[in-house]
Write a protein that holds these residues in place. Structure first.
Motif, PDB file in Angstrom:
ATOM      1  N   HIS A 290       0.833  -1.201   0.000  1.00 57.19           N
ATOM      2  CA  HIS A 290       0.000   0.000   0.000  1.00 57.19           C
ATOM      3  C   HIS A 290       0.868   1.251   0.000  1.00 57.19           C
ATOM      4  O   HIS A 290       0.574   2.231  -0.706  1.00 57.19           O
ATOM      5  CB  HIS A 290      -0.930   0.002   1.212  1.00 57.19           C
ATOM      6  CG  HIS A 290      -1.890   1.148   1.235  1.00 57.19           C
ATOM      7  ND1 HIS A 290      -1.580   2.367   1.812  1.00 57.19           N
ATOM      8  CD2 HIS A 290      -3.153   1.281   0.734  1.00 57.19           C
ATOM      9  CE1 HIS A 290      -2.612   3.188   1.674  1.00 57.19           C
ATOM     10  NE2 HIS A 290      -3.569   2.557   1.028  1.00 57.19           N
ATOM     11  N   GLU A 291       1.953   1.218   0.755  1.00 59.22           N
ATOM     12  CA  GLU A 291       2.843   2.379   0.793  1.00 59.22           C
ATOM     13  C   GLU A 291       3.579   2.543  -0.537  1.00 59.22           C
ATOM     14  O   GLU A 291       3.909   3.666  -0.922  1.00 59.22           O
ATOM     15  CB  GLU A 291       3.829   2.247   1.952  1.00 59.22           C
ATOM     16  CG  GLU A 291       4.609   3.506   2.262  1.00 59.22           C
ATOM     17  CD  GLU A 291       3.731   4.690   2.655  1.00 59.22           C
ATOM     18  OE1 GLU A 291       4.230   5.831   2.589  1.00 59.22           O
ATOM     19  OE2 GLU A 291       2.542   4.495   3.031  1.00 59.22           O
ATOM     20  N   VAL A 292       3.817   1.439  -1.240  1.00 59.07           N
ATOM     21  CA  VAL A 292       4.396   1.539  -2.587  1.00 59.07           C
ATOM     22  C   VAL A 292       3.451   2.313  -3.498  1.00 59.07           C
ATOM     23  O   VAL A 292       3.881   3.202  -4.251  1.00 59.07           O
ATOM     24  CB  VAL A 292       4.679   0.135  -3.168  1.00 59.07           C
ATOM     25  CG1 VAL A 292       4.977   0.222  -4.670  1.00 59.07           C
ATOM     26  CG2 VAL A 292       5.850  -0.515  -2.450  1.00 59.07           C
ATOM     27  N   THR A 293       2.154   2.002  -3.458  1.00 62.16           N
ATOM     28  CA  THR A 293       1.205   2.721  -4.319  1.00 62.16           C
ATOM     29  C   THR A 293       1.149   4.195  -3.950  1.00 62.16           C
ATOM     30  O   THR A 293       0.979   5.053  -4.828  1.00 62.16           O
ATOM     31  CB  THR A 293      -0.204   2.096  -4.258  1.00 62.16           C
ATOM     32  OG1 THR A 293      -0.708   2.183  -2.923  1.00 62.16           O
ATOM     33  CG2 THR A 293      -0.174   0.646  -4.692  1.00 62.16           C
ATOM     34  N   ASN A 294       1.285   4.516  -2.667  1.00 54.83           N
ATOM     35  CA  ASN A 294       1.342   5.924  -2.264  1.00 54.83           C
ATOM     36  C   ASN A 294       2.556   6.614  -2.880  1.00 54.83           C
ATOM     37  O   ASN A 294       2.478   7.771  -3.310  1.00 54.83           O
ATOM     38  CB  ASN A 294       1.397   6.046  -0.749  1.00 54.83           C
ATOM     39  CG  ASN A 294       0.046   5.846  -0.084  1.00 54.83           C
ATOM     40  OD1 ASN A 294      -1.000   5.884  -0.741  1.00 54.83           O
ATOM     41  ND2 ASN A 294       0.057   5.626   1.215  1.00 54.83           N
ATOM     42  N   ALA A 295       3.678   5.903  -2.906  1.00 53.76           N
ATOM     43  CA  ALA A 295       4.903   6.481  -3.470  1.00 53.76           C
ATOM     44  C   ALA A 295       4.794   6.651  -4.984  1.00 53.76           C
ATOM     45  O   ALA A 295       5.335   7.600  -5.554  1.00 53.76           O
ATOM     46  CB  ALA A 295       6.101   5.604  -3.130  1.00 53.76           C
ATOM     47  N   LEU A 296       4.072   5.737  -5.635  1.00 60.05           N
ATOM     48  CA  LEU A 296       3.909   5.826  -7.084  1.00 60.05           C
ATOM     49  C   LEU A 296       2.930   6.921  -7.480  1.00 60.05           C
ATOM     50  O   LEU A 296       3.051   7.517  -8.558  1.00 60.05           O
ATOM     51  CB  LEU A 296       3.416   4.480  -7.642  1.00 60.05           C
ATOM     52  CG  LEU A 296       4.393   3.309  -7.547  1.00 60.05           C
ATOM     53  CD1 LEU A 296       3.717   2.019  -8.025  1.00 60.05           C
ATOM     54  CD2 LEU A 296       5.665   3.567  -8.346  1.00 60.05           C
ATOM     55  N   ASP A 297       1.968   7.192  -6.615  1.00 56.58           N
ATOM     56  CA  ASP A 297       0.932   8.170  -6.939  1.00 56.58           C
ATOM     57  C   ASP A 297       0.631   9.028  -5.712  1.00 56.58           C
ATOM     58  O   ASP A 297      -0.443   8.920  -5.095  1.00 56.58           O
ATOM     59  CB  ASP A 297      -0.330   7.436  -7.400  1.00 56.58           C
ATOM     60  CG  ASP A 297      -1.363   8.360  -8.020  1.00 56.58           C
ATOM     61  OD1 ASP A 297      -1.096   9.584  -8.093  1.00 56.58           O
ATOM     62  OD2 ASP A 297      -2.439   7.879  -8.414  1.00 56.58           O
TER      63      ASP A 297
END
Length: 311
Positions: A290-297
């Motif tokens: 989930h934190e990866v998706t935050n970093a991507l967007d």
């Protein structure tokens, strides 16, 4: 976690390194992998079978689809970069489908292959691996028509792209780099690498047989070059996601970067009861995902909490 339990991870990693060092490179199999008697070679057949299953899993999960065109919501393809002893499929059986299901075009590569060593990659010289990444990014950009990619890497895969960004022109083609437990300053393996000088020739053997491991020893010439003059390059956003319980890239704070456009995240600050260690954070931890998706967007980021595991 008890100290002896925390030591199991680095000891396992060290044993894997010893196996790589002590075992002569396997000769490349003949065109038809058979033994002297003509019976199939069990080891080669087993590796081929596992590879076939893994490739089928990737295909059915929707990543490495070169017909995928990025959407307006997610305009950049995501390139996943596996860790040491990993490969383009097995490292990403969790995260790749997670991202595909959220509308991303997702791609992954194999790099750092050693001659005669199938399946377990990321062992070759890291500067050469960065060259492989450069070629792969160009391939993804050509297929998707995108101007830039985002890169997500685990362990060595979170550190190696920094060489591409810094020395091989990658900064012009990459928007963001997200590292899951990246070996940005190498590792001491809880101090075990400091024992190398007490074993004459061990360091030279490590350099010769598995340069990808040697390059990740804290203080190596490769890391000295990589980190000289600053951790980052202009124009790229950096995110590091680390875990308190990392037993491979130690100390875990060595993973963090400094410089403009850097965000360092400790998983336990988001969810104190998350016990993921070095492997789990990159392979199965949906809180980290989930934190990866935050970093991507980041424009659409939502708070990452313990409940993100079911998100």
């Amino acid at each position: 976690m008890l100290p002896w339990k925390r030591a199991l991870g680095p000891l396992t990693a060290l044993l894997l390194a010893v196996v790589c060092l002590a075992t002569p490179a396997v000769a490349a199999p003949p065109t038809s992998p058979t033994s002297v008697s003509g019976a199939p070679t069990a080891a080669v057949s087993a590796v081929s079978a596992v590879s076939d299953v893994s490739a089928a899993a990737a295909s059915s999960s929707g990543w490495n689809d070169y017909s995928c065109k990025p959407s307006a919501a997610h305009p950049r393809p995501v390139v996943l970069v596996h860790g040491t002893l990993g490969n383009a499929v097995d490292n990403w059986l969790g995260l790749a489908p997670y991202l595909v299901n959220r509308g991303y075009c997702v791609f992954s590569l194999d790099y750092g292959q050693l001659p005669g060593v199938p399946f377990f990659h990321g062992l070759g010289p890291i500067d050469a691996s960065a060259g492989q990444l450069a070629t792969y990014v160009d391939k993804v950009l050509a297929a998707t028509g995108a101007a830039k990619v985002d890169i997500v890497g685990h362990s060595q895969g979170g550190m190696m792209p920094r060489y591409y960004l810094k020395f091989l022109g990658g900064a012009a083609k990459v928007n963001a780099l997200v590292g899951l437990a990246p070996s940005n300053r190498g590792s001491t393996l809880l101090g075990l690498t400091r024992l190398l000088p007490y074993f004459p020739g061990a360091g030279d053997l490590l350099d010769e047989k598995t340069p990808g491991l040697a390059d990740q020893v804290a203080g190596s010439p490769f890391l000295t070059k990589l980190n000289a003059g600053g951790d980052t390059v202009p124009g790229v956003r950096y995110t590091v996601i680390a875990t308190l319980y990392d037993e491979v890239v130690t100390p875990y704070r060595s993973q963090f970067l400094t410089g403009p456009d850097v965000r360092n995240v400790l998983l336990q600050d988001l969810c104190p009861v998350d016990l993921s260690e070095h492997v789990a954070i990159g392979t199965i931890d949906r809180i980290a995902f989930h934190e990866v998706t935050n970093a991507l967007d980041p424009a659409r980021a939502t708070p990452t909490t313990c409940s993100s595991v079911i998100g």
